[in-house]
Design an enzyme around this catalytic site. Structure first.
Site, PDB file in Angstrom:
ATOM      1  N   ALA A 157       1.002  -9.520  12.679  1.00  0.00           N
ATOM      2  CA  ALA A 157       2.158 -10.291  13.099  1.00  0.00           C
ATOM      3  C   ALA A 157       2.410 -10.131  14.595  1.00  0.00           C
ATOM      4  CB  ALA A 157       3.394  -9.870  12.311  1.00  0.00           C
ATOM      5  N   ASN A 189      -0.555  -2.267   8.489  1.00  0.00           N
ATOM      6  CA  ASN A 189       0.319  -2.184   9.645  1.00  0.00           C
ATOM      7  C   ASN A 189       1.676  -2.814   9.357  1.00  0.00           C
ATOM      8  OD1 ASN A 189       1.477  -2.098  12.173  1.00  0.00           O
ATOM      9  ND2 ASN A 189      -0.395  -2.582  13.253  1.00  0.00           N
ATOM     10  N   ASP A 190       1.718  -4.149   9.315  1.00  0.00           N
ATOM     11  CA  ASP A 190       3.007  -4.830   9.172  1.00  0.00           C
ATOM     12  C   ASP A 190       3.723  -4.462   7.868  1.00  0.00           C
ATOM     13  OD1 ASP A 190       2.577  -6.115  11.586  1.00  0.00           O
ATOM     14  OD2 ASP A 190       1.482  -7.738  10.625  1.00  0.00           O
ATOM     15  N   VAL A 191       2.950  -4.207   6.801  1.00  0.00           N
ATOM     16  CA  VAL A 191       3.577  -3.952   5.500  1.00  0.00           C
ATOM     17  C   VAL A 191       4.172  -2.550   5.399  1.00  0.00           C
ATOM     18  CG1 VAL A 191       2.179  -5.623   4.251  1.00  0.00           C
ATOM     19  CG2 VAL A 191       1.406  -3.253   4.425  1.00  0.00           C
ATOM     20  N   VAL A 192       3.942  -1.698   6.429  1.00  0.00           N
ATOM     21  CA  VAL A 192       4.575  -0.383   6.445  1.00  0.00           C
ATOM     22  C   VAL A 192       5.459  -0.224   7.684  1.00  0.00           C
ATOM     23  CG1 VAL A 192       2.782   0.761   5.084  1.00  0.00           C
ATOM     24  CG2 VAL A 192       2.550   0.671   7.569  1.00  0.00           C
TER      25      VAL A 192
END
Lengths: 98, 463
Positions: free
Chosen positions: B430, B390-393
């Protein structure tokens, strides 16, 4: 222990620690964290000495806690690292024979 | 024969250094840990043997052979702790490895603090260094255990914040250290109780405001701290093996912490004091809607693609989907599709987490690409399959004002099609809404990653 001898040890060990790690690929960050976690398990040696010199029941109790925790650090840290790295071995073999 | 202990410690330390060196390259990593393990065993056995040689024992700070009851307690403690640690480490799921590292690191910190406590009670070591070892060790065990609880999901993962947090924490630490110094100056063991209570409390308070997304960095930091605490104890009881190994881990651990923080574009102070993920972004409204897709349609997109890039995240780990993902890769490659994995350095809960899981499933190294290698390729990629990341994309990282701003991400939005496998419509670790899911080229596959990938494999057979 001479203060300067101690400082030499600290400075050189710190540089070694830095140098040994500095070119590590991201792939190995987790096993390396786990592996260095195992290495500070040498605290077990100190815990054994602390319990060996303990005299009052309170000192013995605290020293015993130290030994138990130190031993967990050693065996747990080793087993976790070994398990993670064992997987890399297996994938290498499978990857080689498509 | 009598003074065997220092040569053996020296040997152990040398092997530790080579072991650590070995662990920084994939080919030699396994040999590295095994060598370090043997060195550790020898050091422990030699220490136990030293107790029975009065001259050697005196080198360790003992006055003669220890009492029988102490020797029995040492054996019992090693048996219980060693057995428990080994059993738990062997039994736990691979996905739980990050918190296991946190837990065992905490044990090391606790041992360091307890050693310092014995030294302070007995008044046998160098007291100032014992106080330092006790403070750092206490912070490490308390903080590591909170990190463990958060990662294990036994505690709220979002940052816990309250007014005047930093001043309160600092005050707790200062008062705690004050009691430690007092116990040394007054030579009164009674002050050790508030000393340990307050330093342990500080470790807890320090970790409470840190969100789950930052946990890997924090665990690495506590790992380094434990190393330093061990070295402090080593100075106090004049044990060179503990000094060198402790400082070695302290330095390596600090560098590792910096590398991890850099990969997330976070600074150490902002990790410790930023309460990342506690605040909602205001004002940044997202255009578009979430568009679900059926597994059959998703499968045909994949089957007719030239290149598919898979971006895995924590969702894959939670669902234990790595084995299914490997099957999917095989099925796609059988159809002539090029499949690559895009590995974000901090995907999952720890750097390298995805590499470990995919290696477990038998995906070979040459399929794995890191962020800088794969990012230019997305523009020519037909389908990106995001599995539980999620957060890393999240492209919000490119938008000023977003809490994620500046974090290097996988630019999967540049691909022609993006498929996202996701448990539900919740936010990432996050706690920030993901712009990607609302893009025109993005389709959502809701469900458990293992189940969804299983359906994709089934559907592929009929395409």
């Amino acid at each position: 222990m001479d203060v300067y001898a101690a400082l030499f040890v600290v400075v050189l060990s710190a540089f070694l620690g830095y140098e040994v790690i500095s070119r590590v690929p991201v792939l190995l960050h987790t096993p390396l964290m786990s592996g260095s976690n195992f290495i500070h398990g040498i605290v077990l040696v100190g815990a054994m000495v602390a319990l060996a010199i303990a005299q009052t029941p309170l000192e013995q109790a605290v020293g015993f806690v130290a030994v138990v925790m130190g031993a967990m650090n050693v065996t747990g840290g080793y087993a976790v690292t070994e398990r993670i790295l064992a997987m890399f071995d297996r994938s290498k073999k499978q990857g080689g024979s498509p | 024969m009598i003074d065997f202990i220092d040569p053996i410690y020296l040997l152990a330390v040398i092997v530790f250094i080579f072991g650590l060196k070995g662990m920084s390259s994939p080919k030699t990593a396994r040999g590295g840990i095994v060598a370090a393990g043997v060195a550790m065993l020898i050091a422990v056995v030699a220490t136990a043997a030293a107790f029975f040689f009065p001259t050697t024992a005196s080198l360790l700070g003992l006055s003669g052979t220890p009492a029988l009851v102490n020797l029995a307690l040492i054996a019992l403690g090693i048996g219980i702790g060693g057995g428990l640690g080994y059993y738990a480490a062997k039994k736990v799921q691979m996905t739980a490895m990050p918190q296991m590292v946190a837990a065992y690191n905490g044990m090391g910190g606790g041992a360091a603090a307890a050693i310092a406590a014995v030294e302070l009670l007995a008044g046998s070591g160098i007291n100032g260094l014992s106080v330092a070892g006790a403070v750092i060790g206490s912070v490490s065990i308390a903080g590591s255990l909170i990190a463990f609880l958060k990662l294990q999901g036994w505690m709220r993962q979002r940052p816990i914040v309250y007014p005047l947090q930093q001043p309160t924490n600092i005050a707790v630490l200062i008062v705690g250290v004050f009691f430690g110094v007092l116990s040394v100056v007054m030579n009164q063991g009674v002050y050790l109780l508030p000393f340990f209570v307050l330093t342990l409390l500080f470790g807890i308070l320090l970790t409470l405001p840190i969100g789950g997304a930052d946990m890997p960095v924090v665990i690495s930091l506590f790992n380094a701290l434990t190393g330093i605490a061990v070295a402090m104890d080593g100075f106090s009881i004049q044990n060179y093996a503990m000094i060198v190994a402790g400082i070695l881990v302290g330095a390596a651990g600090t560098l590792l912490t910096v590398l991890m923080a850099r990969a997330m574009n976070r600074s150490i102070p902002s990790v410790l004091f930023g309460a990342f993920g506690a605040t909602e972004e205001v004002g940044g409204s997202i255009q578009g809607s979430l568009k679900p897709i059926e597994p059959d349609d998703a499968a045909s997109l994949l089957a007719y693609a030239g290149q598919v890039v898979i971006a895995p995240g924590y969702g894959m780990a939670v669902a234990q989907a790595q084995q299914k993902v490997k099957e999917l890769v095989d099925a796609l490659e059988a159809k002539g599709v090029t499949v690559k994995f895009a590995i974000h350095p901090v995907a999952g809960r720890m750097p390298g987490h995805m590499n470990v899981l995919l290696a477990e499933a038998g995906v070979s190294y040459d399929h794995l690409y890191d962020r800088d290698e794969i990012n230019p390729e997305f523009a020519t990629t037909d389908v990106v399959l995001v599995i539980g990341a999620n957060d890393v994309v999240n492209p919000a990282a490119h938008r000023q004002g977003s809490p994620l701003f500046g974090m290097p991400i996988l630019d999967v939005e540049n691909a022609k099609n993006v498929l996202v496998i996701k448990r539900g419509q919740g936010k990432g670790f996050a706690g920030i809404e993901n712009d990607l899911f609302y893009k025109d080229n993005c389709r959502m596959l809701y469900g458990d990653a293992q189940a969804v990938v299983g359906k994709l494999i089934q559907s592929l057979k009929t395409v």
